[in-house]
Design a protein around this motif. Sequence first.
Motif, PDB file in Angstrom:
ATOM      1  N   UNK A  45       0.843  -1.203   0.000  1.00  0.00           N
ATOM      2  CA  UNK A  45       0.000   0.000   0.000  1.00  0.00           C
ATOM      3  C   UNK A  45       0.875   1.248   0.000  1.00  0.00           C
ATOM      4  N   UNK A  46       0.576   2.161  -0.918  1.00  0.00           N
ATOM      5  CA  UNK A  46       1.159   3.504  -0.842  1.00  0.00           C
ATOM      6  C   UNK A  46       0.026   4.422  -0.422  1.00  0.00           C
ATOM      7  N   UNK A  47       0.167   5.024   0.743  1.00  0.00           N
ATOM      8  CA  UNK A  47      -0.871   5.971   1.158  1.00  0.00           C
ATOM      9  C   UNK A  47      -0.417   7.374   0.826  1.00  0.00           C
ATOM     10  N   UNK A  48      -1.202   8.043   0.016  1.00  0.00           N
ATOM     11  CA  UNK A  48      -0.924   9.431  -0.350  1.00  0.00           C
ATOM     12  C   UNK A  48      -1.906  10.247   0.487  1.00  0.00           C
ATOM     13  N   UNK A  49      -1.372  10.854   1.554  1.00  0.00           N
ATOM     14  CA  UNK A  49      -2.221  11.560   2.513  1.00  0.00           C
ATOM     15  C   UNK A  49      -2.813  12.832   1.932  1.00  0.00           C
ATOM     16  N   UNK A  50      -3.668  13.463   2.719  1.00  0.00           N
ATOM     17  CA  UNK A  50      -4.349  14.658   2.221  1.00  0.00           C
ATOM     18  C   UNK A  50      -3.347  15.755   1.859  1.00  0.00           C
ATOM     19  N   UNK A  51      -2.336  15.972   2.705  1.00  0.00           N
ATOM     20  CA  UNK A  51      -1.331  16.991   2.401  1.00  0.00           C
ATOM     21  C   UNK A  51      -0.276  16.416   1.458  1.00  0.00           C
ATOM     22  N   UNK A  76     -20.084  -6.269  10.377  1.00  0.00           N
ATOM     23  CA  UNK A  76     -19.301  -5.183  10.987  1.00  0.00           C
ATOM     24  C   UNK A  76     -19.421  -3.956  10.095  1.00  0.00           C
ATOM     25  N   UNK A  77     -19.736  -2.808  10.694  1.00  0.00           N
ATOM     26  CA  UNK A  77     -19.832  -1.585   9.898  1.00  0.00           C
ATOM     27  C   UNK A  77     -18.504  -0.831   9.929  1.00  0.00           C
ATOM     28  N   UNK A  78     -18.109  -0.304   8.780  1.00  0.00           N
ATOM     29  CA  UNK A  78     -16.874   0.477   8.673  1.00  0.00           C
ATOM     30  C   UNK A  78     -17.244   1.839   8.095  1.00  0.00           C
ATOM     31  N   UNK A  79     -16.890   2.895   8.836  1.00  0.00           N
ATOM     32  CA  UNK A  79     -17.222   4.261   8.408  1.00  0.00           C
ATOM     33  C   UNK A  79     -15.945   5.067   8.586  1.00  0.00           C
ATOM     34  N   UNK A  80     -15.101   5.052   7.568  1.00  0.00           N
ATOM     35  CA  UNK A  80     -13.743   5.567   7.756  1.00  0.00           C
ATOM     36  C   UNK A  80     -13.248   6.411   6.596  1.00  0.00           C
ATOM     37  N   UNK A  81     -12.306   7.323   6.898  1.00  0.00           N
ATOM     38  CA  UNK A  81     -11.656   8.071   5.818  1.00  0.00           C
ATOM     39  C   UNK A  81     -10.709   7.166   5.036  1.00  0.00           C
ATOM     40  N   UNK A  82     -10.119   7.712   3.993  1.00  0.00           N
ATOM     41  CA  UNK A  82      -9.236   6.933   3.113  1.00  0.00           C
ATOM     42  C   UNK A  82      -7.827   6.848   3.696  1.00  0.00           C
ATOM     43  N   UNK A  83      -7.689   6.032   4.717  1.00  0.00           N
ATOM     44  CA  UNK A  83      -6.388   5.804   5.349  1.00  0.00           C
ATOM     45  C   UNK A  83      -6.104   4.299   5.285  1.00  0.00           C
ATOM     46  N   UNK A  84      -4.832   3.892   5.405  1.00  0.00           N
ATOM     47  CA  UNK A  84      -4.531   2.453   5.312  1.00  0.00           C
ATOM     48  C   UNK A  84      -5.329   1.622   6.305  1.00  0.00           C
ATOM     49  N   UNK A  85      -5.646   2.200   7.459  1.00  0.00           N
ATOM     50  CA  UNK A  85      -6.397   1.443   8.473  1.00  0.00           C
ATOM     51  C   UNK A  85      -7.776   1.022   7.967  1.00  0.00           C
ATOM     52  N   UNK A  86      -8.325   1.752   7.012  1.00  0.00           N
ATOM     53  CA  UNK A  86      -9.624   1.348   6.450  1.00  0.00           C
ATOM     54  C   UNK A  86      -9.461   0.031   5.690  1.00  0.00           C
ATOM     55  N   UNK A  87      -8.319  -0.117   5.025  1.00  0.00           N
ATOM     56  CA  UNK A  87      -8.011  -1.368   4.324  1.00  0.00           C
ATOM     57  C   UNK A  87      -7.767  -2.482   5.350  1.00  0.00           C
ATOM     58  N   UNK A  88      -7.014  -2.134   6.411  1.00  0.00           N
ATOM     59  CA  UNK A  88      -6.776  -3.142   7.455  1.00  0.00           C
ATOM     60  C   UNK A  88      -8.122  -3.622   8.003  1.00  0.00           C
ATOM     61  N   UNK A  89      -9.033  -2.678   8.179  1.00  0.00           N
ATOM     62  CA  UNK A  89     -10.334  -3.007   8.780  1.00  0.00           C
ATOM     63  C   UNK A  89     -11.084  -4.019   7.914  1.00  0.00           C
ATOM     64  N   UNK A  90     -11.132  -3.770   6.615  1.00  0.00           N
ATOM     65  CA  UNK A  90     -11.855  -4.681   5.731  1.00  0.00           C
ATOM     66  C   UNK A  90     -11.196  -6.060   5.743  1.00  0.00           C
ATOM     67  N   UNK A  91      -9.856  -6.056   5.661  1.00  0.00           N
ATOM     68  CA  UNK A  91      -9.138  -7.323   5.615  1.00  0.00           C
ATOM     69  C   UNK A  91      -9.232  -8.081   6.941  1.00  0.00           C
ATOM     70  N   UNK A  92      -9.247  -7.344   8.057  1.00  0.00           N
ATOM     71  CA  UNK A  92      -9.336  -8.008   9.367  1.00  0.00           C
ATOM     72  C   UNK A  92     -10.689  -8.689   9.510  1.00  0.00           C
ATOM     73  N   UNK A  93     -11.744  -8.039   9.014  1.00  0.00           N
ATOM     74  CA  UNK A  93     -13.069  -8.681   9.029  1.00  0.00           C
ATOM     75  C   UNK A  93     -12.990  -9.987   8.248  1.00  0.00           C
ATOM     76  N   UNK A  94     -12.445  -9.905   7.038  1.00  0.00           N
ATOM     77  CA  UNK A  94     -12.358 -11.099   6.197  1.00  0.00           C
ATOM     78  C   UNK A  94     -11.528 -12.181   6.877  1.00  0.00           C
ATOM     79  N   UNK A 150      -0.807  -1.026  -4.369  1.00  0.00           N
ATOM     80  CA  UNK A 150      -2.019  -0.244  -4.627  1.00  0.00           C
ATOM     81  C   UNK A 150      -1.939   1.099  -3.902  1.00  0.00           C
ATOM     82  N   UNK A 151      -2.469   2.132  -4.533  1.00  0.00           N
ATOM     83  CA  UNK A 151      -2.400   3.485  -3.969  1.00  0.00           C
ATOM     84  C   UNK A 151      -3.711   3.805  -3.253  1.00  0.00           C
ATOM     85  N   UNK A 152      -3.594   4.311  -2.032  1.00  0.00           N
ATOM     86  CA  UNK A 152      -4.775   4.784  -1.297  1.00  0.00           C
ATOM     87  C   UNK A 152      -4.663   6.305  -1.245  1.00  0.00           C
ATOM     88  N   UNK A 153      -5.597   6.980  -1.865  1.00  0.00           N
ATOM     89  CA  UNK A 153      -5.524   8.439  -2.010  1.00  0.00           C
ATOM     90  C   UNK A 153      -6.554   9.093  -1.096  1.00  0.00           C
TER      91      UNK A 153
END
Length: 657
Positions: free
Chosen positions: A104-110, A144-162, A334-337
């Motif tokens: 994962x490449x996370x391209x943060x807001x700034x 499990x509900x996920x309500x998150x901004x576009x940060x790598x942890x959102x990906x971790x969350x989906x994968x952890x559920x799986x 994969x890029x997370x923007x």
Amino acid sequence: MTADTASPADPTFPVPARLLAGKPTPHVTSFDQYKAMWEQSVKDPQTFFGNLARETLTWAKPFETVLNGSFTEGDIGWFLEGELNACYNCVDRHAFTQPDKVAIIHEGDELNNVRKITYRELLQEVSRLANVLTSLDVRKGDNIAIYMPMVPEAIFAMLACARVGAVHSVVFAGFSSDSLRDRIQDCGARVVLTADEGRRGGKNIATKRIVDEALKQAPSVEHVLVLRRTGSEIPWKAGRDLWWHEEIDKARPYSPPTNVNAEDPLFLLYTSGSTGTPKGVMHTTGGYLLGAAATLKYIFDYHPDDVHACMADIGWITGHTYLLYGPLLNGATTVVFESTPTYPNPSRFWELIQTHKVTQFYTAPTAIRALRRLGDQWLDGYDFSSLRVIGSVGEPINPEAWHWYNDKVGRNQCAVIDTYWQTETGSIVVSPLPGAVATKPGSATFPFFGIKPEILDPQTGQVLEGNDVTGVLAISQPWPSMARTVYNNHNRYLDTYLNPYKGFYFTGDGATRDKDGYIWIRGRVDDVINVSGHRLSTAEIESALILHPAVAEAAVVGGQDDLTGQCIHAYCTLKPNAEEDAGLEKELSLQVRKVIGPFATPKRVYVVGDLPKTRSGKIMRRILRKIVNNEQDQLGDTSTLAEPGVVPMLIEKVHGK
Ligand code: 6R9
């Protein structure tokens, strides 16, 4: 099916020579090769997809039956008896073979706020979170509900559920608290994963506050795991709320994956239909993963050193399939923007492509149109030589936008792929293959493997054979990644997709197959409006308006818009004692924003004296649609109107005298 006969009216663009000459060689290099593979895939899906599933995925227990069930019965299942874990397929097997590769490449807001996560680190992060979920008593099959901004942890969350066999239900973080509440209530989630705040375009978004508001009426939720993203002060409910970092710190960085049956659900994703409440589209594990992996490989022509950049939010199906599952299943980077295309300026995408040497870039026509409008100077001097495939999704791409994308971003040396699909199809169903199919701007071209599209006469349901036909788009045989049901409402699934035309999956879109066999998507034929690639139901917006105390009736129609494709126009009548003050139209617009979310804000709200109705009281939306689109000279037959006098009044309201 032919692709070699160009007509002067629709110029055909051949596969760029650079792709065929360059390294890597595309997976499919000629139209004939594509056609042979497609024919085999639809003639003998059992062999084709059986082999592909064994090659592409790692199974804990092999399947014996490739496909069971039919459209007539609505009981489709793929890879029965097979067992696997989605997270293992996305993470572990790559962490074992290429641990130091960036996942994962996370391209943060700034700008220059970049974080890279390797497959080894991804396995640790996801394992920790999976262990936290287990400690919260999350078990296989829980929602499990996920309500998150576009940060790598959102990906971790989906994968952890799986990983633990739980079913994620990601809600786009632009949805309002009411919409979030409805989705949590429908799926009965016990745990919500969220963040203190989001960050987008330099602004903070009150994510946790929205969750708190939603949870006032969602008693199923026992725990909220809160990621610290901005560190701002937020409300806290002791006992229910837990800090993500505190829980993670206690957790072991490995957790064994829980294998599930191929037909066990992987996720729910709510989407708008033509009626009532949003429906929880359910995707299962084996078939969905195969669709995601195979389309990423063939349609984006993925090769091992590629950097895949999908600009969609994880709250939409595109984010699920082409930001997370497709790339990670292939062991890609994969890029997370997290930001927007115009922050801090309209060069943001171009900066991202150059910095990370992106090879596949995927966005929506609305973003392309907006950037085109802002001027070519924003692309000056950028190096796009890494790019091979540039894609678009979500709505029809108009030829002007296609050409600009091809010329300015693709420099006429990339494959431009107009990819047609839906939340329900799970993965792309109609699209060119980069090395094989000559394109026509505005056409999604040809079906992917296993997809047998048919154009039906909308009235009779008859298959329109041959080329040069227009009707509604249907698919005549099951494919692995199709949705299996609507959560807790299988009848709604049947009524929406399988009953309208018996023996077919009905897409809800109109389409043409031109004289060369190319498919052109014409847009929705139901009451769904597509604003900037976001699907909205007119019925849902009308319900939001009617919640306002002054409103008696509401009718919502789609208008044409140069930038957003379609836009929302709402007509409202008022209750007898309601007062029409100057601010009311604005207030009604805000009402929709509050109930659904900012992306559903109407372009115009018209408070009118009456609506055009038939004698039996049905609102004639066709007339309302013609008026907003300035086609009041083509109203058609108005003889069934109960009150013909409303028409001039409406025209005056919308267009002035
Ligand atoms: C992936 C996604 C699905 C609806 C679909 C259609 C429209 C998507 C398109 C397109 C023309 C394309 N749509 N891709 N129309 N050309 N390439 O967008 O899923 O949000 O469920 O929307 O979007 O109308 O039916 P979803």
